[in-house]
Scaffold this motif. Structure first.
Motif, PDB file in Angstrom:
ATOM      1  N   ALA A   1       0.852  -1.188   0.000  1.00  0.00           N
ATOM      2  CA  ALA A   1       0.000   0.000   0.000  1.00  0.00           C
ATOM      3  C   ALA A   1       0.889   1.240   0.000  1.00  0.00           C
ATOM      4  N   SER A   2       0.451   2.245  -0.748  1.00  0.00           N
ATOM      5  CA  SER A   2       1.306   3.418  -0.823  1.00  0.00           C
ATOM      6  C   SER A   2       0.853   4.478   0.174  1.00  0.00           C
ATOM      7  N   ILE A   3       1.773   4.833   1.030  1.00  0.00           N
ATOM      8  CA  ILE A   3       1.497   5.894   2.002  1.00  0.00           C
ATOM      9  C   ILE A   3       2.000   7.189   1.373  1.00  0.00           C
TER      10      ILE A   3
ATOM     11  N   LEU B   1      13.618   3.965   7.465  1.00  0.00           N
ATOM     12  CA  LEU B   1      12.834   5.084   7.976  1.00  0.00           C
ATOM     13  C   LEU B   1      11.459   5.037   7.328  1.00  0.00           C
ATOM     14  N   ARG B   2      10.427   4.829   8.127  1.00  0.00           N
ATOM     15  CA  ARG B   2       9.094   4.765   7.538  1.00  0.00           C
ATOM     16  C   ARG B   2       8.086   5.475   8.428  1.00  0.00           C
ATOM     17  N   GLU B   3       6.960   5.814   7.817  1.00  0.00           N
ATOM     18  CA  GLU B   3       5.940   6.568   8.532  1.00  0.00           C
ATOM     19  C   GLU B   3       5.195   5.640   9.495  1.00  0.00           C
ATOM     20  N   VAL B   4       5.364   5.909  10.783  1.00  0.00           N
ATOM     21  CA  VAL B   4       4.747   5.066  11.806  1.00  0.00           C
ATOM     22  C   VAL B   4       3.384   5.637  12.187  1.00  0.00           C
ATOM     23  N   GLU B   5       3.377   6.946  12.357  1.00  0.00           N
ATOM     24  CA  GLU B   5       2.132   7.677  12.575  1.00  0.00           C
ATOM     25  C   GLU B   5       2.126   8.795  11.535  1.00  0.00           C
TER      26      GLU B   5
ATOM     27  N   ALA C   1      12.964   4.829  12.143  1.00  0.00           N
ATOM     28  CA  ALA C   1      13.628   3.647  11.602  1.00  0.00           C
ATOM     29  C   ALA C   1      13.895   2.701  12.769  1.00  0.00           C
ATOM     30  N   CYS C   2      12.903   1.863  13.090  1.00  0.00           N
ATOM     31  CA  CYS C   2      13.045   0.996  14.254  1.00  0.00           C
ATOM     32  C   CYS C   2      12.087  -0.170  14.119  1.00  0.00           C
ATOM     33  N   TRP C   3      12.570  -1.376  14.427  1.00  0.00           N
ATOM     34  CA  TRP C   3      11.730  -2.576  14.296  1.00  0.00           C
ATOM     35  C   TRP C   3      10.637  -2.642  15.356  1.00  0.00           C
TER      36      TRP C   3
ATOM     37  N   GLY D   1       9.931   1.566   0.614  1.00  0.00           N
ATOM     38  CA  GLY D   1      10.126   1.996   1.987  1.00  0.00           C
ATOM     39  C   GLY D   1      10.721   3.372   2.186  1.00  0.00           C
ATOM     40  N   ALA D   2      11.618   3.810   1.275  1.00  0.00           N
ATOM     41  CA  ALA D   2      12.318   5.055   1.568  1.00  0.00           C
ATOM     42  C   ALA D   2      11.370   6.246   1.567  1.00  0.00           C
ATOM     43  N   ALA D   3      11.405   6.997   2.623  1.00  0.00           N
ATOM     44  CA  ALA D   3      10.558   8.172   2.716  1.00  0.00           C
ATOM     45  C   ALA D   3      11.133   9.270   1.852  1.00  0.00           C
ATOM     46  N   THR D   4      10.301  10.010   1.185  1.00  0.00           N
ATOM     47  CA  THR D   4      10.827  11.110   0.400  1.00  0.00           C
ATOM     48  C   THR D   4      10.379  12.434   0.982  1.00  0.00           C
ATOM     49  N   LYS D   5       9.127  12.790   0.774  1.00  0.00           N
ATOM     50  CA  LYS D   5       8.696  14.104   1.236  1.00  0.00           C
ATOM     51  C   LYS D   5       8.043  14.000   2.608  1.00  0.00           C
ATOM     52  N   PHE D   6       8.666  14.649   3.587  1.00  0.00           N
ATOM     53  CA  PHE D   6       8.112  14.604   4.929  1.00  0.00           C
ATOM     54  C   PHE D   6       7.211  15.792   5.176  1.00  0.00           C
TER      55      PHE D   6
END
Ligand SMILES: Nc1ncnc2c1ncn2[C@@H]1O[C@H](COP(=O)(O)OP(=O)(O)OP(=O)(O)O)[C@@H](O)[C@H]1O
Ligand SMILES: [Mg+2]
Length: 344
Positions: free
Chosen positions: A2-4, A330-334, A340-342, A11-16
């Motif tokens: 799914a694309s967030i 590094l991924r969007e958790v909220e 970046a953490c398991w 996985g790599a975040a681009t625009k925060f």
């Protein structure tokens, strides 16, 4: 997958942030030295919003300065080299450039450096020339970036000295850096940096060398000028007190990577990465001179060491078997809060 929004498949975040002025993607800057390869910046992802302040924090040696020097294309080659990644700048002319692709000494980079991205350092004497008057130095920067003659440039210099609230600016113009106090020199640097109205101001530990009162004055000044000039600020500091005052967003770096990124409030209220939690516990109070963050238990691995899994695993109180196997991305958790953490 799914694309967030803001997260690329993979996985790599681009625009925060929406419509960032600077978007750094997977930046890698290595130093090729005798004892091996120092991966000073090893996959940094972060974005700087328009007219906002991004605080970059992390222990000594985590790659904060190398990140900012990479943006300015001032990393000395050899031994340093940008080996990968993008640094997308929205230029004043409306075009986008990838700073990583530009010739560090070429015309575009010379135009951008100082004109669109300016930098102030911890120790002003390293960037002020002791042999030239304050006025001449500011005027020089102005003439480099704007088509004005010396008289107009000196007028601009005097106006800028007034703006940073240096008293008797018409006299100060003719003084040399050593005639000024530390706080005054830092004001001159800010005046010089803002003289061309840059869209980005990078401040690397801008107040660390100053005493507490002057520190507070300089921070106030930066905030005021930001409101007036509308620049974005990348503020690098050991001092979480400073960050809590100044920043809109915060990026936490560990061993050449951003391990957490979010709005300031989210970072302070609800840190997700155990490293950030550790940093917050060691917070130096604003007003204390000790600006080095107190070390979290355990040693930072050597920068030339090959690490498998999460670089923080050896120090992490929540370490799990998987952390030593595979590196968390590094991924969007909220919403808007990346880590970046398991654990998440
Ligand atoms: N010219 C260089 N040659 C080799 N290694 C370098 C060079 N410059 C920086 N490094 C290494 O790159 C890593 C990151 O350094 P950097 O200066 O970015 O850290 P920092 O986060 O700014 O630390 P501090 O908070 O102490 O300023 C460190 O391991 C440092 O030793
Ligand atoms: Mg540094």
């Amino acid at each position: 997958m799914a694309s967030i929004p803001g997260i690329q498949p993979g996985g790599a975040a681009t625009k925060f942030v929406e419509d960032p002025i600077l978007d750094i993607q997977d930046l890698c800057t290595y130093f090729f030295v005798e004892r091996g390869i120092v991966k000073a910046v090893d996959g940094v992802n972060l974005s700087l919003g328009r007219k906002s302040t991004l605080g970059i924090v992390g222990e000594s040696g985590c790659g904060k300065s190398v990140t900012s020097m990479s943006v300015m294309r001032l990393v000395k080659n050899p031994p340093g080299r940008i080996v990968g990644g993008k640094m997308l700048l929205q230029r004043r002319n409306g075009k986008q450039v990838d700073l990583a692709q530009l010739d560090p000494r070429g015309p575009q980079m010379r135009e951008i450096r100082g004109g669109e991205i300016a930098m102030i350092f911890q120790e002003p004497m390293t960037s002020l020339n002791p042999l030239h008057t304050v006025g001449d130095q500011i005027a020089e920067t102005v003439m480099l970036h704007q088509k004005v003659n010396k008289t107009a440039a000196l007028e601009r210099a005097q106006e800028m000295l007034e703006r940073v609230r240096i008293s008797a600016p018409e006299q100060r113009l003719h003084e040399y850096p050593h005639q000024l106090s530390g706080g005054m020199r830092q004001r001159v640097m800010i005046a010089m940096a803002l003289s061309c109205n840059p869209s980005i101001l990078i401040a690397d530990e801008p107040t660390t060398a100053l005493d507490v009162t002057v520190q507070a004055q300089i921070l106030d000044l930066m905030r005021e000028l930001q409101a007036e000039f509308g620049s974005s600020i990348m503020l690098i500091t050991h001092n979480l007190g400073v960050v809590s005052q100044m920043a809109d967003q915060i990026a936490v770096m560990y061993m050449g990577k951003v391990v957490e990124y979010a709005d300031k409030r989210a970072i302070f209220k609800h840190p997700l990465h155990p490293y950030t939690v550790g940093l917050l516990k060691s917070v130096p109070v604003l007003g204390r001179k000790a600006n080095k963050l107190m070390p979290i238990e355990g040693m930072v691995p050597s920068p030339t060491e090959e690490i498998r899994g999460c670089a923080f695993a050896s120090r992490c109180p929540h370490v799990m078997p998987q952390c030593r196997e595979q590196e968390p991305e590094l991924r969007e958790v909220e919403p808007g809060h990346l880590a970046a953490c398991w654990l998440h």
